[in-house]
Design an enzyme around this catalytic site. Structure first.
Site, PDB file in Angstrom:
ATOM      1  N   ASP A 260       0.848  -0.953   0.022  1.00 11.50           N
ATOM      2  CA  ASP A 260      -0.169   0.169  -0.089  1.00 11.50           C
ATOM      3  C   ASP A 260       0.804   1.220  -0.049  1.00 11.50           C
ATOM      4  OD1 ASP A 260      -2.153   1.683   0.117  1.00 11.50           O
ATOM      5  OD2 ASP A 260      -3.194   0.762   1.649  1.00 11.50           O
TER       6      ASP A 260
HETATM    7  C1  BGC Z   1      -5.071   3.401  -0.081  1.00 11.15           C
HETATM    8  C2  BGC Z   1      -4.892   2.287  -1.213  1.00 11.15           C
HETATM    9  C3  BGC Z   1      -4.924   3.010  -2.415  1.00 11.15           C
HETATM   10  C4  BGC Z   1      -3.500   3.525  -2.528  1.00 11.15           C
HETATM   11  C5  BGC Z   1      -3.299   4.450  -3.762  1.00 11.15           C
HETATM   12  C6  BGC Z   1      -3.893   4.108  -0.271  1.00 11.15           C
HETATM   13  O1  BGC Z   1      -3.825   4.896   0.967  1.00 11.15           O
HETATM   14  O2  BGC Z   1      -5.059   2.423   1.030  1.00 11.15           O
HETATM   15  O3  BGC Z   1      -6.554   1.617  -1.184  1.00 11.15           O
HETATM   16  O4  BGC Z   1      -5.088   1.888  -3.387  1.00 11.15           O
HETATM   17  O5  BGC Z   1      -3.729   4.769  -1.238  1.00 11.15           O
HETATM   18  O6  BGC Z   1      -4.001   5.471  -4.015  1.00 11.15           O
END
Ligand code: BGC
Length: 755
Positions: A260
């Site tokens: 993530d």
């Molecule tokens: C989120 C993810 C997301 C990523 C990219 C993160 O903060 O938890 O679900 O895909 O950001 O935007």
């Protein structure tokens, strides 16, 4: 033995005898070529593939003509093109279809629609040149306040898994890799960047990992996103047990993991813990990874394994040349139709006293639409992914467009918009709406003028549609709600409306559950309207006007009050906010400023899951705690009768499938869908179980006055439990009661089988 010899003989004669490959094994068909490529790559080239290139891409092997991998956020539509700091690039063709969000899709209880949904996003991702979509988001909804409840599917693993599998297959059939997220146990936003989930193995396997297991094993997901949080002591990106032992060794995952954003915390830990790609930055999987190998601390074989997995995905997904991508608008008519279909099947009729709904032009001439949520858009807003949608039909627009001059519709806002700090900052930057329309406090007292206007409109009308609920700034990534109370004095407002007009239909626009104790008293009908995609307003109007019978069913419980829910009742939540800054906000800021990723300063708080498997209805039913609306609940404009339940056998073995059949009759006067649900109760179990558990379901369309024989299949395998002593799935023999009905609290038929 004879069969094997016969097969070998046929193969030798040149017959096609390749055995059916499992969804994951299909990723390995290019391994020979991939190994040759790896042999030609320098260590630097390999490591270059293991971290971000831009905020939404990672590097290929330019020297060998291997393209970069391009990512886009889901999970409910392809996010607009963003640059550093997630700033929108302002392209003109990147408007994508805004699909209903996760909890709305889940309320359809339709794996078929989940397929279309995943497929629609997958098709649009290809038009944008994207290889991996960051979705579906499939964590279990453990807390009613959870900030990402709207993205996630259900409190039940069987429902979440069935949808996750078809979403994944649909997306990958379109040629786009799905990245299932957030693996695993991301069930709270509070301290999400540091929190350490302490959970027992059985609960983890049966409840929380099940949707991931099925998305990988049955859905063939090519990519998985380790979560921000820790599980039993280790971050998602460093979790050897989750990533190597369970995901790869047990489930046979052959694809790649992507951290993530900002969720990588070490070089050695993440390399040994099974991470393929650091997103974003290269402070761990850049030079330090090269150094670790050169110093002999880490074997290059680990890097080879991870690069092989990245290349498998690269070879499975055809790169789209730059000149081909982004030449037409992302949003496609077929996807918009799917978004509408999902929305029509997701709306849940919670209550319909005196059959106030559907609104009939025989009885109703004037409709008062009250509440700012009637004009609120939900495609974007709050922290995290949104969709730049080409349009969004709000509830008010839907009601107007579908009225066909039958009704006079008036509108009053009744309460102001709430944006929170984050939204107000965004608004200030964008030079947005007048501050006088913005509530400064989530529980702000009613504005006298707005209330007066709303009451006057209600008084004049034959029926009041009161739009209440939350918005994208109240339910948002990065924080949990502090409670589930209806915000912005909506309870006082509905009371005032009911004093002048008894015909109140309350429509809740939210992603997660709200406390309805007060609303109940003043509303003859209540509808859960969700955040329902770009066609949501039309779908809602078609249901309220009676063109389509409502058929959505709750994918999670509405408790009477928050404190009744399991994690609260066990004292496991709420937790104090410990982290200085949300992990994503920190990553975001560093991307803008070019700063170094800062480790969270404060100690990781623990989240104890001592309620164990008693999540959602498993808790309420077993502990006999009354609920406001039960898991699986949802009314129609018709009644369904259930009769004549039978199973195909009386006694089953481990690899059998139980076929449960029954007659379903629509005794109403219009075609309608019912979601029939099958639960099981163990009658003489030695192992501890909740009083009942969902094991199967089916959405069925039945014409007015017609009957259908419905058969739902339950693999005996799905009745197993995780045996912690032997570290394996076990099946307990004994008698099982099979319960058939329209909701977890509406069981109509019962029968018994032996295992
Ligand atoms: C989120 C993810 C997301 C990523 C990219 C993160 O903060 O938890 O679900 O895909 O950001 O935007």
């Amino acid at each position: 033995m004879k069969r094997i010899i016969l097969l070998l003989g046929l193969c030798a004669l040149g017959f096609s005898c390749s055995k059916q490959l499992s969804p994951q094994d299909r990723l390995t068909v290019n391994d020979k070529k991939i190994n040759e490529i790896i042999a030609q790559m320098s260590l630097e080239e390999k490591v270059e593939m293991m971290h971000s290139k831009t905020i939404m891409s990672s590097e290929g092997v330019p020297r060998l003509g291997i393209q970069d991998i391009k990512y886009a956020d889901g999970p409910f539509g392809v996010r607009e093109e963003v640059g550093d700091g997630f700033r929108a690039k302002g392209w003109s063709l990147d408007s994508a279809t805004y699909f209903p969000t996760g909890s709305a899709l889940a309320a359809t209880w339709s794996p078929e629609l989940a397929y279309d949904y995943g497929n629609g996003i997958g098709v649009e991702a290809r038009l944008r040149g994207k290889d991996i979509m960051l979705g579906p988001a499939i964590n279990i909804q453990r807390l009613p306040v959870g900030g990402r409840t709207y993205e996630y599917f259900s409190e039940d693993p069987v429902l979440a898994a069935a949808l996750a599998v078809q979403y994944t297959i649909g997306m990958q059939d379109a040629g786009t890799a799905a990245c299932v997220k957030h693996y695993a146990l991301n069930n709270q936003e509070t301290n999400r960047g540091t929190v350490n989930v302490i959970i027992d193995e059985r609960t983890m396997r049966e409840i929380y990992l099940k949707p991931f297991e099925d998305a990988v094993v049955k859905g063939g997901a090519m990519s998985v996103m380790p979560a921000y949080n820790k599980v039993n002591g280790y971050y998602g990106t460093e979790n050897f047990v989750l990533n190597n032992e369970i995901l790869r060794d047990e489930w046979g995952f052959k694809g790649m993991t992507v951290s993530d954003w900002g969720g990588t915390h070490s070089t050695m830990g993440a390399a040994l813990g099974g991470l393929n790609v650091q997103m974003t930055g290269d402070n761990y999987f850049g030079q330090p990874l090269i150094d670790s190998i050169r110093m002999g601390k880490l074997s290059e074989e680990i890097v080879n394994d991870r690069v092989r997995e990245i290349l498998r995905l690269r070879f499975a997904i055809e790169p789209i040349p730059d000149e081909v991508a982004n030449t037409v608008q992302t949003s496609q008519p077929a996807s918009r139709q799917t978004a509408y279909n999902v929305a029509t099947k997701s709306v849940v009729l919670l209550k319909n006293e005196g059959s106030l709904l559907p609104i009939s032009s025989d009885k109703v001439k004037k409709i008062a639409v009250i509440g700012r949520n009637a004009i609120a858009t939900t495609a974007a807003g709050g922290m995290g992914a949104g969709v730049k949608t080409p349009y969004e039909i709000t509830p008010l627009q839907g009601l107007q467009n579908r009225s066909n001059d039958r009704f006079e519709i008036t509108y009053a806002a009744a309460y102001k918009n709430y944006l929170g700090m984050f939204g107000r900052m965004m608004m200030m930057h964008g030079g947005g709406a007048a501050v006088k329309d913005i509530a400064m406090d989530i529980n702000e007292a009613p504005d006298a003028e707005l209330l007066k206007e709303a009451v006057a409109a209600a008084k004049e009308a034959d029926i009041v549609l009161f739009f209440c609920g939350t918005n994208k700034f109240i339910e948002t990534e990065g924080s949990d709600r502090s409670d589930i109370k209806l915000p912005l004095s909506q309870e006082e407002i509905v009371k005032a409306l009911a004093e002048v007009n008894p015909n109140i239909v309350s429509v809740i626009i939210s992603g997660g559950p709200c406390d309805l104790q007060e609303l109940e008293k003043y509303s003859k009908s209540i509808v859960q309207g969700w955040w329902n995609g770009l066609e949501g307003g039309h779908a809602l109007a078609d249901i309220l006007y009676g063109e389509i019978a409502p058929s959505g069913k709750l994918p999670f419980t509405f408790p009477v009050k928050l404190e009744d829910s399991p994690a609260y009742a066990m004292g496991n939540f709420p937790q104090k906010v410990e982290a200085a800054t949300d992990v994503f906000a920190a990553a975001h800021r560093d991307d803008i400023t070019g700063g170094q990723r800062r480790r969270m300063q404060r100690p990781a708080p623990d989240a104890h899951y001592t309620e164990g498997q008693y999540v959602g209805y498993r808790w309420f039913d077993t502990k006999q705690v009354p609920v406001m609306y039960a898991f699986g609940h949802g009314l129609s404009y018709v009644d369904f009768e259930y009769a004549n339940v039978a199973t195909d056998k009386q006694s089953y073995k481990a690899d059998d499938v139980i076929k449960v059949s029954f007659d379903l009759t629509n005794s109403g006067s219009m075609t309608a869908d019912e979601v029939a649900q099958i639960y099981v109760t163990r009658l003489d179990a030695k192992v501890e179980w909740p009083v009942k558990e969902l094991k199967g379901f089916q959405r069925v369309t039945v014409d007015a006055g017609e009957s259908q024989r419905v058969t739902v299949e339950i693999p005996v395998e799905s009745l197993r439990y995780w045996d912690v002593d032997n570290d394996m799935w076990m099946l307990e023999s004994g008698n099982i009661e099979i319960l058939v009905g329209g909701a977890s609290d509406d069981i109509r038929l019962k029968t018994q089988v032996a295992i």
